[in-house]
Design a protein around this motif. Structure first.
Motif, short mmCIF file in Angstrom:
data_model
loop_
_atom_site.label_atom_id
_atom_site.label_comp_id
_atom_site.label_asym_id
_atom_site.label_seq_id
_atom_site.Cartn_x
_atom_site.Cartn_y
_atom_site.Cartn_z
N ASP A 62 0.81 -1.22 0.00
CA ASP A 62 0.00 0.00 0.00
C ASP A 62 0.84 1.27 0.00
OD1 ASP A 62 -2.30 -1.51 0.05
OD2 ASP A 62 -2.40 -1.56 2.24
N GLU A 111 -16.40 -1.21 -13.31
CA GLU A 111 -15.39 -1.77 -12.42
C GLU A 111 -14.08 -0.99 -12.53
OE1 GLU A 111 -13.16 -6.02 -11.41
OE2 GLU A 111 -14.18 -5.75 -13.33
N SER A 118 -14.38 2.25 -10.64
CA SER A 118 -14.35 1.98 -9.20
C SER A 118 -12.93 1.74 -8.71
CB SER A 118 -15.25 0.77 -8.89
OG SER A 118 -15.20 0.45 -7.52
N GLU A 119 -12.16 0.96 -9.46
CA GLU A 119 -10.79 0.67 -9.05
C GLU A 119 -9.93 1.94 -9.08
OE1 GLU A 119 -9.70 -1.89 -7.69
OE2 GLU A 119 -11.13 -3.46 -8.16
N ASP A 177 -10.83 3.95 -6.01
CA ASP A 177 -10.27 3.32 -4.82
C ASP A 177 -8.77 3.59 -4.71
OD1 ASP A 177 -12.72 2.35 -4.10
OD2 ASP A 177 -12.34 0.29 -4.76
N ALA A 178 -8.08 3.51 -5.86
CA ALA A 178 -6.64 3.78 -5.85
C ALA A 178 -6.35 5.22 -5.46
CB ALA A 178 -6.05 3.47 -7.23
N GLY A 205 -8.04 6.99 -3.50
CA GLY A 205 -8.28 7.12 -2.07
C GLY A 205 -7.10 6.72 -1.21
N SER A 206 -6.12 6.01 -1.80
CA SER A 206 -4.94 5.60 -1.05
C SER A 206 -3.94 6.73 -0.87
CB SER A 206 -4.25 4.44 -1.76
OG SER A 206 -3.63 4.89 -2.97
#
Length: 480
Positions: A30, A49, A52-53, A56-57, A59-60
């Motif tokens: 991470d 999808e 969404s990925e 999400d990425a 958000g890291s």
């Protein structure tokens, strides 16, 4: 991160190799400073999808890069709607290290404008080459390009490069790997947008495939899955439309490679000579991944495709005459514009007659820029869903029947997972990775992951099989 098909897996391994050669360190943790998402843009669910990925990425806290089919297909449109990600084109792959350097430095390069990549190569297949200024993923770069960049020695674990071979770094282990034999497609199916963003058909030279197969064998691969948008077109742009017939035995002869599997066969281009090679060459799985899509001649013509129930039945008869135990899978689109109840009945009749090992049923949905999206006779989504449910239920019954037909048959199973107590999970020759079921083999002794062993089928469970190891192979053992 890789989404989508096996072709994308190969592209991701090319990107990984290029990045490592450019001095980047690949991380599965991470703490990555940049996350590269190889997106899929085939159907609406895949696009959702991918988005969404990407979110999400982001958000890291890492920088996010969108590559792959969805990024190529939508370019600046995707960049405007998803400012969290830097959007790259296939043409950025050759200099991916510098692109990520810029991303890490906070630079934002304007995304490419979407375009029809079929126009980047000559219309005549024989006039095409990899040196046209466009980058077909999976076709690599000249070693001279690395010399010019000051890279004299490739890091360990990268595929060798001399000529237009793919740079490659395996991102996953295991005894199975895809091998891309070509990119793009020249067909004009009315429902498919892939040729517009993947480009025209372009084969990789046979010597590149054999060399990469040897490299993969050296990294523990025992089964190669040959992938492309249309494998039966392989070689037509190299002046030999029967080149697949020749390259299959060459790949099967590579030391360490025990099984070759071909995917994405176009029924209109399957010739008797190719059937014979696939059915009789040691090391080549008698496995026919035939893209039927429907069985009603009327619907297939609207799809701009070949065939009907009778022609497809005759093709299957040729396959099984050459190899009775051959595996056959196919996908079908239900609810295409103008599809009638009679068309569905024709498809049901074909499925009931065909004895396919694996059947995929998908509901039609409009794709941007395709001819089918403009056709009259669009069906209500609820009716499409009903037809999908009906056909999928029939498909499940038929696949279970086909598995039951294999009880008593001797199959060659590639072992992929040790379940303990002498039980292994693997795949027979008629089972492709992830899509066609598995075979559980009991009573195994002295075997290892990646080995291929004979086993007799004792029961079927849907598309899956259960078999007992044959310590002493019988003369009836199939190939695979």
């Amino acid at each position: 991160m890789t989404l989508g098909c096996a072709r994308n897996e190969v592209d991701s391994e090319e990107l990984a190799a290029r990045l490592e050669a450019a001095g980047w360190t690949l991380s599965g943790s991470d703490d990555a400073s940049v996350v590269l998402v190889n997106t899929c843009g085939f159907i609406e669910a895949a696009k959702q999808e991918s988005v969404s990925e990407l979110l999400d990425a982001a958000g890291s806290g890492a920088k996010v890069v969108a590559a792959g089919c969805m990024a190529e297909r939508y370019g600046s449109v995707l960049a405007a709607e998803l400012p969290e990600a830097q959007v790259l084109s296939f043409d950025d792959y050759g200099d991916i290290g510098a692109r990520l350097d810029a991303v890490l430095a906070g630079e934002r390069r304007p995304a490419h404008e979407p375009r029809d990549r079929r126009r980047l190569l000559p219309i005549a297949p024989a006039d095409r080459s990899a040196g046209t200024g466009s980058h077909p993923p999976g076709h690599g770069a000249e070693r001279a390009a690395f010399t010019a960049a000051g890279i004299s020695d490739l890091p360990p674990g990268l595929a060798p490069v001399s000529g237009p071979r793919t740079l490659r770094r395996r991102l996953s282990g295991g005894p199975v790997a895809p091998l891309k034999i070509a990119s793009g497609c020249d067909r004009r199916c009315s429902f498919c947008a892939i040729p517009a963003f993947r480009g025209a058909f372009l084969s990789r030279p046979p010597e590149d495939l054999v060399t990469e197969a040897g490299w993969l064998a050296g990294h523990g691969v025992r089964e190669l899955v040959l992938v492309s948008e249309n494998s039966t077109s392989y070689g037509k742009d190299l002046g030999n439309p029967r080149l697949l017939d020749e390259v299959l035995p060459a790949l099967a002869a590579v030391p360490g490679i025990d099984r070759i599997r071909v995917s994405y066969l176009q029924p209109a281009e399957v010739r008797p000579a190719l059937i014979e090679v696939m059915a009789s060459t040691p090391g080549v799985a008698p496995y026919f991944d035939l893209s039927f899509q429907h069985a009603s001649g009327r619907v297939l013509r609207a799809m701009r495709r070949f065939g009907d129930r009778e022609r497809f039945g005759a093709l299957l008869a040729q396959v099984r005459q050459a190899c009775p135990e051959a595996g056959v899978r196919s996908n079908f689109i239900v609810g295409f514009p103008g599809e009638t109840a009679d068309d569905v009945d024709e498809l049901q009749r074909f499925l009931s007659e065909a004895r396919l090992d694996a059947i995929g049923v998908f509901g039609y949905s409009d794709e941007d820029g395709t001819e089918a999206a403009t056709l009259p006779g669009q069906l209500d989504p609820a009716e499409i869903a009903r037809r999908v449910d009906e056909l999928a239920g029939l498909a499940d019954e038929l696949m279970a029947q086909r598995s039951a037909d294999r009880v008593g048959e001797v199959v060659e199973v590639l072992l992929e997972e040790d379940l303990g107590d002498g039980t292994y999970l693997g795949r027979a020759a008629h089972q492709a990775p992830e899509v066609d079921g598995t075979t559980t083999v009991r009573g195994v002794a002295g075997a290892a992951i990646g080995g291929i062993i004979p086993a007799r089928v004792t029961e079927g469970d849907g598309v899956d099989l259960v078999a007992d190891w044959l310590a002493v192979p019988t003369a009836a053992a199939g190939r695979g």
